[in-house]
Design a protein around this motif. Sequence first.
Motif, PDB file in Angstrom:
ATOM      1  N   VAL A 203       2.953  36.328  50.607  1.00 11.32           N
ATOM      2  CA  VAL A 203       4.389  36.227  50.335  1.00 11.32           C
ATOM      3  C   VAL A 203       5.086  37.433  50.951  1.00 11.32           C
ATOM      4  O   VAL A 203       4.578  38.560  50.904  1.00 11.32           O
ATOM      5  CB  VAL A 203       4.662  36.200  48.815  1.00 11.32           C
ATOM      6  CG1 VAL A 203       6.161  36.206  48.531  1.00 11.32           C
ATOM      7  CG2 VAL A 203       4.023  34.961  48.178  1.00 11.32           C
ATOM      8  N   THR A 204       6.263  37.211  51.522  1.00 12.84           N
ATOM      9  CA  THR A 204       7.066  38.317  52.048  1.00 12.84           C
ATOM     10  C   THR A 204       8.100  38.727  51.013  1.00 12.84           C
ATOM     11  O   THR A 204       8.478  37.930  50.150  1.00 12.84           O
ATOM     12  CB  THR A 204       7.780  37.913  53.352  1.00 12.84           C
ATOM     13  OG1 THR A 204       8.672  36.806  53.086  1.00 12.84           O
ATOM     14  CG2 THR A 204       6.763  37.503  54.411  1.00 12.84           C
ATOM     15  N   ILE A 205       8.569  39.949  51.120  1.00 10.61           N
ATOM     16  CA  ILE A 205       9.501  40.484  50.128  1.00 10.61           C
ATOM     17  C   ILE A 205      10.789  39.672  50.073  1.00 10.61           C
ATOM     18  O   ILE A 205      11.400  39.498  49.011  1.00 10.61           O
ATOM     19  CB  ILE A 205       9.813  41.974  50.428  1.00 10.61           C
ATOM     20  CG1 ILE A 205      10.720  42.558  49.343  1.00 10.61           C
ATOM     21  CG2 ILE A 205      10.438  42.137  51.788  1.00 10.61           C
ATOM     22  CD1 ILE A 205      10.093  42.625  47.985  1.00 10.61           C
ATOM     23  N   GLU A 206      11.206  39.098  51.209  1.00 11.29           N
ATOM     24  CA  GLU A 206      12.455  38.331  51.252  1.00 11.29           C
ATOM     25  C   GLU A 206      12.363  37.045  50.438  1.00 11.29           C
ATOM     26  O   GLU A 206      13.396  36.504  50.013  1.00 11.29           O
ATOM     27  CB  GLU A 206      12.818  37.988  52.697  1.00 11.29           C
ATOM     28  CG  GLU A 206      13.208  39.172  53.564  1.00 11.29           C
ATOM     29  CD  GLU A 206      11.993  39.945  54.064  1.00 11.29           C
ATOM     30  OE1 GLU A 206      10.860  39.434  53.890  1.00 11.29           O
ATOM     31  OE2 GLU A 206      12.178  41.045  54.608  1.00 11.29           O
ATOM     32  N   ASN A 207      11.150  36.561  50.202  1.00 10.89           N
ATOM     33  CA  ASN A 207      10.973  35.312  49.460  1.00 10.89           C
ATOM     34  C   ASN A 207      10.797  35.530  47.960  1.00 10.89           C
ATOM     35  O   ASN A 207      10.661  34.562  47.219  1.00 10.89           O
ATOM     36  CB  ASN A 207       9.745  34.557  49.989  1.00 10.89           C
ATOM     37  CG  ASN A 207       9.969  34.032  51.400  1.00 10.89           C
ATOM     38  OD1 ASN A 207      11.102  33.740  51.768  1.00 10.89           O
ATOM     39  ND2 ASN A 207       8.904  33.929  52.174  1.00 10.89           N
ATOM     40  N   VAL A 208      10.785  36.779  47.520  1.00  7.67           N
ATOM     41  CA  VAL A 208      10.527  37.073  46.109  1.00  7.67           C
ATOM     42  C   VAL A 208      11.842  37.117  45.333  1.00  7.67           C
ATOM     43  O   VAL A 208      12.728  37.913  45.642  1.00  7.67           O
ATOM     44  CB  VAL A 208       9.774  38.410  45.946  1.00  7.67           C
ATOM     45  CG1 VAL A 208       9.549  38.710  44.466  1.00  7.67           C
ATOM     46  CG2 VAL A 208       8.450  38.349  46.684  1.00  7.67           C
ATOM     47  N   PHE A 209      11.961  36.239  44.349  1.00  3.86           N
ATOM     48  CA  PHE A 209      13.132  36.244  43.472  1.00  3.86           C
ATOM     49  C   PHE A 209      12.980  37.301  42.381  1.00  3.86           C
ATOM     50  O   PHE A 209      13.902  38.050  42.084  1.00  3.86           O
ATOM     51  CB  PHE A 209      13.311  34.863  42.832  1.00  3.86           C
ATOM     52  CG  PHE A 209      14.393  34.807  41.789  1.00  3.86           C
ATOM     53  CD1 PHE A 209      15.727  34.948  42.138  1.00  3.86           C
ATOM     54  CD2 PHE A 209      14.085  34.625  40.446  1.00  3.86           C
ATOM     55  CE1 PHE A 209      16.727  34.905  41.187  1.00  3.86           C
ATOM     56  CE2 PHE A 209      15.067  34.588  39.482  1.00  3.86           C
ATOM     57  CZ  PHE A 209      16.396  34.720  39.855  1.00  3.86           C
TER      58      PHE A 209
END
Length: 286
Positions: A203-209
């Motif tokens: 997972v990339t940081i931009e995809n983490v809610f």
Amino acid sequence: MPGWLEVVVRGVLFLFVLFLTTKLLGKKQLSELSFFEYVSGITIGSIAAEVMMGLENNIWHGIIGVAIFAVLPFFVEILSLHSKTVRDVVEGKGTVLIKDGKILEDNLKKEKYTTDELLQLLRGKDVFQADEVEYAILEADGKLSVMLKKDNRPITRKDLDLPSINEKEPHTIIMDGEIFDEKLASAGKNRAWLKTELAKQNVTIENVFLGQVDSSGQLTIDVFDDKIEVPKPQDKPLLLANMKKCQADLELFALATESEKAKRLYASNAKKLQESMDVLSPHLKG
């Protein structure tokens, strides 16, 4: 000044006054109200509405009225902090509804509660049979506090003679794709660790809610796309599995060797490892 504009001015002014009044009375005014605070709150709202819409009324008279009903509860609250008698009169006292497993019908009638209402309050506490209750008291704020009979209470780790587990609060280190370095540091982690953990879960940081570090230092995340299945962290279960394998290997070595010295050494270490697993298992299970 046009009437509509005066209503706007009065509304903004009273909003500011009511905000200051609420700050003065404290957070309790927003949660649990005593009878006195309940009456004061209604009166303050009525005064504000009447003066705001009644353009013929003097706005300063309304503000004075609001101030009176704000200051009086404030001083009554101070008296309540220092006097049990005042506190009982203003805030009221709890009423016992069930004692020693028996419903006290007289107290139920005194509080004007029906049997159906009592059962409804019990259901709100996940109790569906009244005979499961040892003691129940209707608090001054209208909430029901319940103590179940010993046989109906949930089993705790203490009941099973298991070691207690002290958990700390989780640290929210990611929100809406943004990293909070202060929270990350409070959890004893850094960005390099976070990058590694996210890479493990692909997972990339931009995809983490939302990302949180639990009390054991493990990262849990929720991603923006709910259709994506994020694998659960397996570090702790994997460590426990490796410990079990190592302990089993030591026992096999003890059985296989012909050397009495080696046999005792393998058996002793297998026993120590088993004792360690007994202590750590509650923390390492997934």
